[in-house]
Design a protein around this motif. Structure first.
Motif, PDB file in Angstrom:
ATOM      1  N   LEU A  90       0.878  -1.301  -0.116  1.00 21.38           N
ATOM      2  CA  LEU A  90       0.081  -0.028   0.075  1.00 21.38           C
ATOM      3  C   LEU A  90       0.834   1.071  -0.057  1.00 21.38           C
ATOM      4  O   LEU A  90       1.939   1.153   0.245  1.00 21.38           O
ATOM      5  CB  LEU A  90      -0.898  -0.095   1.236  1.00 21.38           C
ATOM      6  CG  LEU A  90      -1.858  -1.239   1.332  1.00 21.38           C
ATOM      7  CD1 LEU A  90      -2.511  -1.011   2.662  1.00 21.38           C
ATOM      8  CD2 LEU A  90      -2.826  -1.281   0.351  1.00 21.38           C
ATOM      9  N   ILE A  91       0.532   2.322  -0.584  1.00 28.70           N
ATOM     10  CA  ILE A  91       1.290   3.530  -0.599  1.00 28.70           C
ATOM     11  C   ILE A  91       0.923   4.091   0.864  1.00 28.70           C
ATOM     12  O   ILE A  91      -0.054   4.384   1.550  1.00 28.70           O
ATOM     13  CB  ILE A  91       0.462   4.821  -1.500  1.00 28.70           C
ATOM     14  CG1 ILE A  91       0.519   3.915  -2.953  1.00 28.70           C
ATOM     15  CG2 ILE A  91       1.331   5.753  -1.678  1.00 28.70           C
ATOM     16  CD1 ILE A  91       1.564   3.762  -3.695  1.00 28.70           C
ATOM     17  N   ASP A  92       2.231   4.237   1.478  1.00 30.56           N
ATOM     18  CA  ASP A  92       1.975   4.647   3.029  1.00 30.56           C
ATOM     19  C   ASP A  92       1.712   5.895   3.476  1.00 30.56           C
ATOM     20  O   ASP A  92       1.217   6.084   4.642  1.00 30.56           O
ATOM     21  CB  ASP A  92       3.524   4.326   3.765  1.00 30.56           C
ATOM     22  CG  ASP A  92       4.653   5.160   3.077  1.00 30.56           C
ATOM     23  OD1 ASP A  92       4.318   5.943   2.409  1.00 30.56           O
ATOM     24  OD2 ASP A  92       5.732   5.015   3.497  1.00 30.56           O
ATOM     25  N   TYR A  93       1.786   6.764   2.612  1.00 29.23           N
ATOM     26  CA  TYR A  93       1.063   8.224   2.960  1.00 29.23           C
ATOM     27  C   TYR A  93      -0.305   8.336   2.562  1.00 29.23           C
ATOM     28  O   TYR A  93      -0.656   9.645   2.881  1.00 29.23           O
ATOM     29  CB  TYR A  93       2.164   9.396   2.357  1.00 29.23           C
ATOM     30  CG  TYR A  93       2.164   9.276   0.907  1.00 29.23           C
ATOM     31  CD1 TYR A  93       1.282   9.935   0.004  1.00 29.23           C
ATOM     32  CD2 TYR A  93       3.165   8.595   0.356  1.00 29.23           C
ATOM     33  CE1 TYR A  93       1.535   9.922  -1.413  1.00 29.23           C
ATOM     34  CE2 TYR A  93       3.362   8.589  -1.176  1.00 29.23           C
ATOM     35  CZ  TYR A  93       2.537   9.185  -2.067  1.00 29.23           C
ATOM     36  OH  TYR A  93       2.692   9.095  -3.286  1.00 29.23           O
ATOM     37  N   LEU A  94      -1.096   7.369   2.111  1.00 26.33           N
ATOM     38  CA  LEU A  94      -2.274   7.550   1.878  1.00 26.33           C
ATOM     39  C   LEU A  94      -3.180   6.588   2.863  1.00 26.33           C
ATOM     40  O   LEU A  94      -2.814   5.640   3.397  1.00 26.33           O
ATOM     41  CB  LEU A  94      -2.765   6.917   0.423  1.00 26.33           C
ATOM     42  CG  LEU A  94      -1.851   7.781  -0.823  1.00 26.33           C
ATOM     43  CD1 LEU A  94      -2.200   7.015  -1.774  1.00 26.33           C
ATOM     44  CD2 LEU A  94      -2.342   9.415  -0.834  1.00 26.33           C
ATOM     45  N   THR A  95      -4.265   7.283   3.040  1.00 27.63           N
ATOM     46  CA  THR A  95      -5.337   6.571   3.944  1.00 27.63           C
ATOM     47  C   THR A  95      -5.841   5.150   3.119  1.00 27.63           C
ATOM     48  O   THR A  95      -5.902   5.203   1.843  1.00 27.63           O
ATOM     49  CB  THR A  95      -6.454   7.207   4.231  1.00 27.63           C
ATOM     50  OG1 THR A  95      -7.236   7.595   3.165  1.00 27.63           O
ATOM     51  CG2 THR A  95      -6.109   8.464   4.831  1.00 27.63           C
ATOM     52  N   GLU A  98      -7.862   6.690   0.347  1.00 24.93           N
ATOM     53  CA  GLU A  98      -6.878   7.138  -0.763  1.00 24.93           C
ATOM     54  C   GLU A  98      -6.375   6.077  -1.665  1.00 24.93           C
ATOM     55  O   GLU A  98      -6.205   5.942  -3.157  1.00 24.93           O
ATOM     56  CB  GLU A  98      -6.063   8.141  -0.399  1.00 24.93           C
ATOM     57  CG  GLU A  98      -6.878   9.421   0.139  1.00 24.93           C
ATOM     58  CD  GLU A  98      -5.952  10.314   1.169  1.00 24.93           C
ATOM     59  OE1 GLU A  98      -6.348  11.320   1.537  1.00 24.93           O
ATOM     60  OE2 GLU A  98      -4.995   9.728   1.693  1.00 24.93           O
ATOM     61  N   LEU A 102      -6.811   5.111  -5.847  1.00 27.88           N
ATOM     62  CA  LEU A 102      -5.619   5.609  -6.383  1.00 27.88           C
ATOM     63  C   LEU A 102      -5.740   5.263  -7.882  1.00 27.88           C
ATOM     64  O   LEU A 102      -5.297   6.268  -8.954  1.00 27.88           O
ATOM     65  CB  LEU A 102      -4.301   4.353  -5.948  1.00 27.88           C
ATOM     66  CG  LEU A 102      -2.908   4.863  -6.241  1.00 27.88           C
ATOM     67  CD1 LEU A 102      -2.621   6.223  -5.607  1.00 27.88           C
ATOM     68  CD2 LEU A 102      -2.083   3.832  -5.693  1.00 27.88           C
TER      69      LEU A 102
END
Lengths: 212, 490
Positions: A90-95, A98, A102
């Motif tokens: 997962l993209i770590d700066y997104l909830t 989010e 994506l």
């Protein structure tokens, strides 16, 4: 009618070690496939080739009868397939919301709620979620895309038994209720038993059998 | 989700990384922008100097010919010598103006020393200022009212006077005068205030009684009444041979008024005429034309283009400009390299994210565009902050640098000439006693500020550097296959 097909696919690392020696298989929509085999036998390579992350040395990979090398690998990744990884990716700066949004234009919350998330959990930082929750976010991301094929690489490898069973159930639902083609690379015989078909990779060759 | 949305989320959620990049961009842009502002300021100063001081040529009598000198007996004190060649007159100046195209105006000057009196006949109270250490003050002590003399500067057009034109003094009230005015005077606002004078006040000028007695002249018969038409103030500190001959005590008036107050001048006329040309680039052609005018005897006059004041200011300004240009390029190059390194580290740290995005079908171009958008978002903030920061840096550091560069030269706008030697005697002109101003022409004392055009130019350059740095930093990711990236991830 198969949605994806591989024909005589060969692949080798550095042109020397052949991991796939002309394998062929067909994958149908609405079914869940398990790919089994010892470590380093080329399971993940096969998944990468199906997902258009790499190209075979020879042979063809067809999506709905068309060679993905001709339609474009990036386009294939964007439109036809969705990945689920062992380490969730997962993209770590997104909830969670989010992450799901994506590459999807669908509202993410209903999908996450379907997978057991509360609206509050859906807005948390993904790094604050448990492993099972993170994997469910990854599944939600795959479901939110228009992709007809879901490629999962050891999706339950990092999870406890109960959570793994839950995730397996969701993936099965994806195949049977949403009509997607789910291909899972796994070491788990339990998961393989849940699949509609199991494929065993050994010494570069693929043996197909009924999962049950 | 659009790449701009992702970029915005990254910037706002990875605050440590954002702050580090913001700091780097802020330092680079502040240094570059400050440098550009200082460079702009040196350029403007150089232009001002070239335009104000570079377009002047001076006509003087050729005093080097001994046969043209006249010696007259003076009372019982001996004799007085003066140049007897063709005088410098308004008529001559007008002939040159007509004969050589490209001259915008002129001012003919002559300076002598007179005693100023107020309406009650009392000597004006003078402003006490320091002399330049010649010791003339102590030498003149005990010479009666000679110590109350002030410089009477005869001018034909004070607007073109070298003190006014060079910016050393400026008119604060009233107007300039020309040769057509009847007994006008311009005095310093400080002298006026000290003596309760203003525009319209009357002042009487006369010869020093001490000097008049020496020459057998009745000082009472040398009185001439002048009317104050303007007030000036000095823009820089100045010194003179005698404290009372300082700029602030000087009185600008006409040659007729000075000659009335100093009948001992005899047939003497103006000492020099300064001509102002429209375009300094045309100077050589105009001077050549003046020297070849048919009704001018070239042996009677010397035409000089005095570039010493200009050179004195231009040389350090040019050097400074060159140095700042090199520094700006250095800052941009080093800054670009540092930025590239930092972004490379960032990109390497985000290989995982790039792999995930690629697996999700996001193209490499979009991924790089997101990196670029993130840096641009931070750069916009950094550039905005640097516009303020560099304004402050440029103002303080730049002004100090400029002043240090050009402050070690004393300027004499009156244009001193070497002492003229005739038969072993050295004759000094009034210019030798003229006020000397500290520092260069006040025209170089300009505001160092960040101009919008400079800021825009630097933003453009900064954006190009950012683009190049992002492309270079992202090159390894651009070259990698998605599978390679995913392998690295695992």
């Amino acid at each position: 009618m198969s949605i994806m097909e591989i024909e005589g696919v060969r692949y080798s690392y550095d042109g020397r070690r052949n991991v796939l020696k002309g394998v062929s298989a067909k994958f149908e929509a609405g079914k869940m496939y398990a790919v089994l085999g010892p470590s380093g036998c080329g399971k993940t390579t096969l998944l990468s080739l199906l997902g258009g992350l790499d190209s075979p040395a020879s042979g063809r990979i067809l999506y709905q009868g068309e060679d993905i090398a001709k339609t474009g690998l990036a386009e294939h990744r964007r439109s036809h397939v969705a990945f689920i990884f062992q380490s969730y990716n997962l993209i770590d700066y997104l909830t969670p919301m989010e992450n799901v949004a994506l590459t999807s234009k669908l509202p993410p919350l209903p999908i996450l709620e379907r997978l057991g998330f509360t609206p509050e959990e859906a807005k948390r930082n993904v790094l604050k979620l448990s492993g099972g929750q993170q994997q469910r976010v990854a599944i939600a991301r795959a479901l939110a895309s228009d992709a007809q094929v879901i490629l999962a690489d050891e999706p339950t490898g990092n999870l406890d038994e109960d959570t793994a069973a839950g995730i397996t159930g969701i993936l099965k639902e994806c195949a049977h209720k949403s009509g997607k083609c789910v291909v899972i690379v796994t070491h788990s015989n339990e998961l393989a038993k849940s699949a509609d078909a199991a494929m065993r990779l050994r010494k570069g060759e693929l043996q197909i059998s009924d999962g049950r | 989700m659009s790449l701009f949305h992702r970029a915005f989320l990254y910037v706002t959620r990875k605050l440590t990384k954002t702050f580090l990049l913001l700091l780097i961009l802020l330092v680079i842009s502040t240094l570059a922008l400050s440098g550009a502002a200082i460079k702009d300021a040196t350029g403007t100063a150089a232009l001002n100097v070239r335009q104000a001081l570079g377009g002047i040529f001076t006509l003087q009598q050729n005093t080097s010919d001994p046969s043209k000198w006249v010696s007259t007996p003076v009372g019982n004190a001996g004799s007085q010598s003066y140049y007897g060649g063709e005088p410098l007159t308004v008529d001559l100046a007008e002939r040159i103006m007509t004969g050589a195209a490209g001259i915008s105006g002129y001012n003919a000057t002559y300076t002598n020393y007179i005693v100023p009196l107020n309406a009650d006949g009392r000597i004006l109270e003078l402003i006490d200022s320091e002399d330049n250490g010649t010791g003339l003050g102590s030498l003149m002590a005990g010479h009666g009212d000679f110590n109350s003399t002030v410089a009477a500067i005869a001018a034909t057009n004070t607007a073109y006077d070298s003190y006014f034109a060079g910016g050393y003094i400026e008119l604060t009230e009233g107007r300039h005068f020309t040769a057509g005015d009847k007994n006008p005077a311009i005095i310093s606002a400080e002298l006026a205030e000290l003596n309760g004078l203003g525009v319209g006040s009357k002042i009487t000028l006369r010869m020093s009684e001490y000097k008049a007695a020496m020459m057998g002249i009745d000082a009472g018969k040398t009185k001439v009444e002048v009317t104050v038409v303007g007030l000036f103030r000095s823009t820089a500190k100045s010194t003179t041979s005698l404290s009372n001959w300082s700029m602030d005590n000087s009185i600008f008036t006409t040659l007729e008024a000075v000659k009335t107050a100093r009948p001992d001048m005899g047939d003497e006329s103006f000492e020099r005429i300064q001509f102002y040309v429209n375009d300094p680039g045309e100077m050589e052609r105009i001077v050549r034309r003046v020297k070849s005018l048919p009704d001018l005897d070239p042996t009677d006059f010397i035409v000089t283009v005095d570039s010493s004041n200009v050179d004195a200011v231009m040389e350090p300004l040019t050097n400074m400009n060159r140095l700042i240009s090199i520094l700006i390029l250095l800052v941009l190059a080093v800054g670009g390299a540092v930025l590239c390194l930092v972004l490379s580290v960032r990109v390497k740290e985000r290989v995982h994210e790039s792999g995930v995005q690629l697996a999700l079908g996001i193209s490499k171009k979009t991924i790089v565009a997101q990196y670029l958008a993130e840096v641009v978002i931070i750069a916009v903030l950094a550039f905005s902050l640097s516009a303020f920061a560099s304004g402050f840096v440029a103002k303080t550091v730049g002004s100090q640098l400029l002043n240090d560069t050009i402050s070690d030269r004393a300027q004499s706008p009156a244009g001193k000439t070497p002492g003229t030697s005739v038969d072993g005697e050295t004759f000094l002109g009034s210019a030798d006693f003229a006020p000397e101003f500290e520092g260069s022409s006040p025209l170089t004392k300009i505001e160092v500020e960040v101009k919008p055009a400079t800021a825009a130019w630097m933003c453009g350059a900064g954006f190009l550097i950012i683009c190049a740095a992002v492309m270079l930093a992202a090159a390894p990711v651009l070259r990698m296959k998605p599978r390679e990236i995913l392998s690295k991830m695992s």
